[in-house]
Design a protein around this motif. Structure first.
Motif, mmCIF file in Angstrom:
data_model
loop_
_atom_site.group_PDB
_atom_site.id
_atom_site.type_symbol
_atom_site.label_atom_id
_atom_site.label_comp_id
_atom_site.label_asym_id
_atom_site.label_seq_id
_atom_site.Cartn_x
_atom_site.Cartn_y
_atom_site.Cartn_z
ATOM 1 N N TRP A 1 -58.125 -25.032 66.229
ATOM 2 C CA TRP A 1 -59.058 -26.034 65.710
ATOM 3 C C TRP A 1 -60.316 -25.372 65.162
ATOM 4 O O TRP A 1 -60.806 -25.729 64.083
ATOM 5 C CB TRP A 1 -59.437 -27.041 66.798
ATOM 6 C CG TRP A 1 -60.415 -28.053 66.293
ATOM 7 C CD1 TRP A 1 -60.138 -29.211 65.638
ATOM 8 C CD2 TRP A 1 -61.853 -27.961 66.336
ATOM 9 N NE1 TRP A 1 -61.303 -29.859 65.271
ATOM 10 C CE2 TRP A 1 -62.370 -29.110 65.690
ATOM 11 C CE3 TRP A 1 -62.741 -27.032 66.866
ATOM 12 C CZ2 TRP A 1 -63.739 -29.348 65.564
ATOM 13 C CZ3 TRP A 1 -64.100 -27.265 66.730
ATOM 14 C CH2 TRP A 1 -64.592 -28.408 66.089
ATOM 15 N N VAL A 2 -60.862 -24.404 65.890
ATOM 16 C CA VAL A 2 -62.069 -23.722 65.425
ATOM 17 C C VAL A 2 -61.794 -22.975 64.130
ATOM 18 O O VAL A 2 -62.627 -22.958 63.217
ATOM 19 C CB VAL A 2 -62.619 -22.778 66.509
ATOM 20 C CG1 VAL A 2 -63.727 -21.893 65.950
ATOM 21 C CG2 VAL A 2 -63.145 -23.574 67.697
ATOM 22 N N GLN B 1 -69.540 -20.642 66.912
ATOM 23 C CA GLN B 1 -68.343 -21.185 67.550
ATOM 24 C C GLN B 1 -67.517 -20.111 68.261
ATOM 25 O O GLN B 1 -66.839 -20.399 69.248
ATOM 26 C CB GLN B 1 -67.482 -21.896 66.507
ATOM 27 C CG GLN B 1 -68.082 -23.176 65.962
ATOM 28 C CD GLN B 1 -68.057 -24.320 66.969
ATOM 29 O OE1 GLN B 1 -67.283 -24.307 67.898
ATOM 30 N NE2 GLN B 1 -68.915 -25.299 66.776
ATOM 31 N N ASP C 1 -59.712 -23.826 61.798
ATOM 32 C CA ASP C 1 -59.703 -24.820 60.727
ATOM 33 C C ASP C 1 -61.117 -25.339 60.434
ATOM 34 O O ASP C 1 -61.471 -25.591 59.280
ATOM 35 C CB ASP C 1 -58.789 -25.985 61.107
ATOM 36 C CG ASP C 1 -57.320 -25.657 60.929
ATOM 37 O OD1 ASP C 1 -57.012 -24.672 60.238
ATOM 38 O OD2 ASP C 1 -56.475 -26.376 61.494
ATOM 39 N N TRP C 2 -61.920 -25.524 61.472
ATOM 40 C CA TRP C 2 -63.283 -26.012 61.297
ATOM 41 C C TRP C 2 -64.107 -25.033 60.456
ATOM 42 O O TRP C 2 -64.892 -25.440 59.589
ATOM 43 C CB TRP C 2 -63.918 -26.220 62.671
ATOM 44 C CG TRP C 2 -65.287 -26.834 62.677
ATOM 45 C CD1 TRP C 2 -66.478 -26.181 62.863
ATOM 46 C CD2 TRP C 2 -65.620 -28.223 62.535
ATOM 47 N NE1 TRP C 2 -67.521 -27.073 62.840
ATOM 48 C CE2 TRP C 2 -67.033 -28.326 62.637
ATOM 49 C CE3 TRP C 2 -64.873 -29.373 62.329
ATOM 50 C CZ2 TRP C 2 -67.694 -29.555 62.541
ATOM 51 C CZ3 TRP C 2 -65.533 -30.590 62.227
ATOM 52 C CH2 TRP C 2 -66.927 -30.670 62.336
ATOM 53 N N THR C 3 -63.922 -23.740 60.687
ATOM 54 C CA THR C 3 -64.667 -22.743 59.912
ATOM 55 C C THR C 3 -64.069 -22.566 58.516
ATOM 56 O O THR C 3 -64.791 -22.317 57.551
ATOM 57 C CB THR C 3 -64.716 -21.394 60.647
ATOM 58 O OG1 THR C 3 -63.381 -20.950 60.953
ATOM 59 C CG2 THR C 3 -65.496 -21.524 61.945
ATOM 60 N N GLN D 1 -65.565 -25.063 56.243
ATOM 61 C CA GLN D 1 -66.918 -24.716 55.819
ATOM 62 C C GLN D 1 -66.903 -23.634 54.750
ATOM 63 O O GLN D 1 -67.714 -23.653 53.824
ATOM 64 C CB GLN D 1 -67.733 -24.274 57.041
ATOM 65 C CG GLN D 1 -67.954 -25.421 58.024
ATOM 66 C CD GLN D 1 -68.733 -24.991 59.234
ATOM 67 O OE1 GLN D 1 -69.940 -24.791 59.168
ATOM 68 N NE2 GLN D 1 -68.044 -24.858 60.357
ATOM 69 N N LYS E 1 -68.452 -32.983 67.295
ATOM 70 C CA LYS E 1 -67.473 -31.904 67.148
ATOM 71 C C LYS E 1 -68.100 -30.544 67.437
ATOM 72 O O LYS E 1 -67.544 -29.724 68.162
ATOM 73 C CB LYS E 1 -66.886 -31.929 65.736
ATOM 74 C CG LYS E 1 -65.991 -33.108 65.444
ATOM 75 C CD LYS E 1 -64.731 -33.060 66.289
ATOM 76 C CE LYS E 1 -63.746 -34.143 65.894
ATOM 77 N NZ LYS E 1 -62.525 -34.124 66.731
ATOM 78 N N ILE E 2 -69.275 -30.290 66.851
ATOM 79 C CA ILE E 2 -69.931 -28.994 67.031
ATOM 80 C C ILE E 2 -70.373 -28.790 68.474
ATOM 81 O O ILE E 2 -70.250 -27.705 69.041
ATOM 82 C CB ILE E 2 -71.132 -28.871 66.075
ATOM 83 C CG1 ILE E 2 -70.649 -28.805 64.626
ATOM 84 C CG2 ILE E 2 -71.978 -27.645 66.399
ATOM 85 C CD1 ILE E 2 -71.754 -28.905 63.606
ATOM 86 N N PHE F 1 -73.373 -27.913 59.206
ATOM 87 C CA PHE F 1 -71.992 -27.808 58.760
ATOM 88 C C PHE F 1 -72.017 -27.248 57.356
ATOM 89 O O PHE F 1 -72.552 -27.870 56.432
ATOM 90 C CB PHE F 1 -71.301 -29.178 58.775
ATOM 91 C CG PHE F 1 -69.845 -29.115 58.398
ATOM 92 C CD1 PHE F 1 -68.889 -28.775 59.341
ATOM 93 C CD2 PHE F 1 -69.433 -29.374 57.093
ATOM 94 C CE1 PHE F 1 -67.538 -28.696 58.995
ATOM 95 C CE2 PHE F 1 -68.097 -29.288 56.740
ATOM 96 C CZ PHE F 1 -67.152 -28.952 57.692
ATOM 97 N N ALA G 1 -70.094 -35.127 63.247
ATOM 98 C CA ALA G 1 -70.200 -33.673 63.162
ATOM 99 C C ALA G 1 -70.862 -33.087 64.404
ATOM 100 O O ALA G 1 -70.430 -32.053 64.926
ATOM 101 C CB ALA G 1 -70.978 -33.272 61.905
#
Length: 498
Positions: A341-342, A299, A344-346, A349, A382-383, A78, A379
């Motif tokens: 969602w992806v 992702q 926001d996840w990136t 990071q 989620k990943i 992450f 984490a």
């Protein structure tokens, strides 16, 4: 080159997403073909692993035995912070419920693309390479597509042609988002003096770089908005050894020397965008054509495969007359939240990986959290994608979730009965009550009778008496008793009226 002038579905793009989509359509009985502007498969070094839903999508079609080394657990990172597999609570119910495919995830994008190319060839899907799309004209009845090989007519057009999608542009679908802040490079090179580089991710005021874990594998990030905008506008230009070396020298503050490239390097940015709708009339988008973001953790590849398996059976049902085209509305409502969602996840990071002091301080806090069992397990879940679900739960907590590992008395699993691409109905009632109710859908539902199925639900073991699994692995109905309430409604909703 022979290109069919008419088909029910024309898929533009022969990357992993386009190939997976075409395969699902073919299994559903649709007349589908692919056009691809490249004359050869993409040689670029891209994603190095797949997540659990992608591995399970291969598993459902009998393709997982051809996957990469199943002997190691993959955790990922992450924001460059490695996730220690020894800290993961592998007894967590969500991880246990999807453990069969978890060790088969070290598969590169090139390997996956080759595997899927063989799959579509076995299914008889034509892949027409060296064909550019130059015009899209949708009518009430079909879509007229102008190509470099001549005009084509199709009932449905799907753009799987990447972040710079020609289909999206010609169809007039907007692509709002944020301009990039950084430019990144990834390469496998011969390094003359590797001792000058640190291992893992190393940060500086200029950005960050990574050396390893494979010998010669290097990646860089430079937080330079002007350079990033230039890179985004010139993505077609080949990446040179000098370009990668210059970036690595800037962020590492060394005079490290690269002597050769062992694979085609890639250039990328944190350009983040998403189409406001994945469908406009008879034109649909999937994969990077519908959403783009930084490639942290691969992702994007996995998100695109999720699009393909969700859309494939639905569009196939519409094309073959088994369902009305309003079923396609659920493609957008189910997959766009996953894409958001992806993104926001990136984005999170990106915020951690900047070279400024505030980001460095926040990175230290997150590193402490990821140094705990609870943080790492969160984490990794989620990943890996094991917590993915479609919408809120129904009458049963598994409805909307991906089908867990359901082992049958004969030693097989429920997914082993879904290789043909249809629905799978588990029936454990002694009198085959669920089977009788589903008889009208016998053309699309495979019934599996069994009496000893155990799965993990939350922290307790629970035996399912019945379950209906959609072709994309989503649980459409489930019961722990012999009560059939909701089964017929689920079949009508997803498999069409009979």
């Amino acid at each position: 080159m022979f290109v069919k002038r008419e088909c029910e579905v024309l898929v533009v793009g022969a990357g992993p997403v386009g190939l997976m989509l075409a395969a699902e359509l073919a299994l559903a009985g649709a007349d589908v073909q692919i056009v691809e502007r490249r004359t050869e498969p993409d040689p670029d070094s891209k994603a190095q692993s797949i997540n659990v839903p992608t591995a399970e999508a291969l598993d459902r079609r009998g393709l997982l035995p051809a996957a990469a080394d199943p002997g190691q657990r993959f955790t990922g990172h992450f924001a460059g912070l490695a996730l220690d597999p020894d800290l993961v609570d592998w007894a967590d119910a969500d991880l246990v419920a999807h453990s069969a495919a978890n060790r088969c995830r070290m598969m590169t994008q090139r390997h996956l693309e080759a595997l899927l190319a063989e799959h579509v060839a076995r299914l008889g899907v034509a892949v027409n390479r060296g064909v550019d799309v130059v015009a899209v004209d949708e009518t009430v009845a079909d879509v007229q597509v102008g190509t470099s090989a001549g005009p084509m007519r199709t009932a449905w057009l799907v753009g799987c042609d990447g972040g710079h999608s020609t289909v999206r542009r010609l169809a007039g679908i907007e692509f709002p988002g944020a301009e990039p802040e950084f430019v990144g490079y990834q390469a496998i090179a011969e390094v003359a003096d590797p001792e000058k580089l640190g291992t893992g991710w190393v940060w500086s005021q200029r950005g960050a770089y990574r050396s390893g874990p494979q010998p010669g594998r290097v990646a860089t990030l430079e937080f330079d908005a002007a350079r990033a905008r230039l890179a985004r506008g010139d993505r077609s230009a080949p990446v040179t050894l000098d370009e990668v070396q210059a970036s690595l020298r800037r962020v590492s503050a060394t005079d490290v020397t690269l002597t050769a490239l062992r694979a085609t390097p890639t250039r990328w940015t944190d350009n983040t965008r998403q189409a406001p709708s994945y469908r406009r009339g008879h034109v649909l988008l999937a994969g990077d054509a519908a959403h783009v973001h930084p490639p942290f953790g691969g992702q994007g590849l996995n998100l695109g495969i999720g699009d393909a398996v969700n859309l494939g059976w639905k569009l196939g049902a519409v094309v073959t007359g088994l369902a009305a085209d309003d079923l396609l509305d659920t493609y957008d409502t189910e997959r766009r939240p996953a894409g958001a969602w992806v993104l926001d996840w990136t984005r999170a990071q990106t915020g951690l990986m900047r070279g400024d002091d505030k980001s460095a301080a926040l990175r230290g806090v997150v590193a402490d959290l990821l140094g705990t069992s609870a943080g790492t397990t969160y984490a990794v879940k989620k990943i890996s994608g094991v917590t993915q679900r479609v919408g809120p739960p129904g009458d049963h907590e598994l409805v909307g979730a991906l089908v867990p590992d359901l082992w049958l008395r004969d030693g097989s699993r429920l997914v082993d009965h879904g290789h043909g691409g249809g629905f799978v109905l588990l029936d454990r009632t002694p009198e085959a009550a669920f089977t009788r109710l589903a008889a009208a859908w016998g053309d699309v539902v495979t019934v599996v009778a069994d009496d000893t199925v155990i799965t993990v639900v939350a922290d307790d073991e629970a035996a399912l008496m019945g379950a209906l699994v959609r072709p994309d692995g989503v649980m459409a109905w489930a019961t722990d008793t012999g009560d059939s309430a909701g089964l017929v409604d689920a079949l009508r909703r997803w498999a069409g009226a009979r």
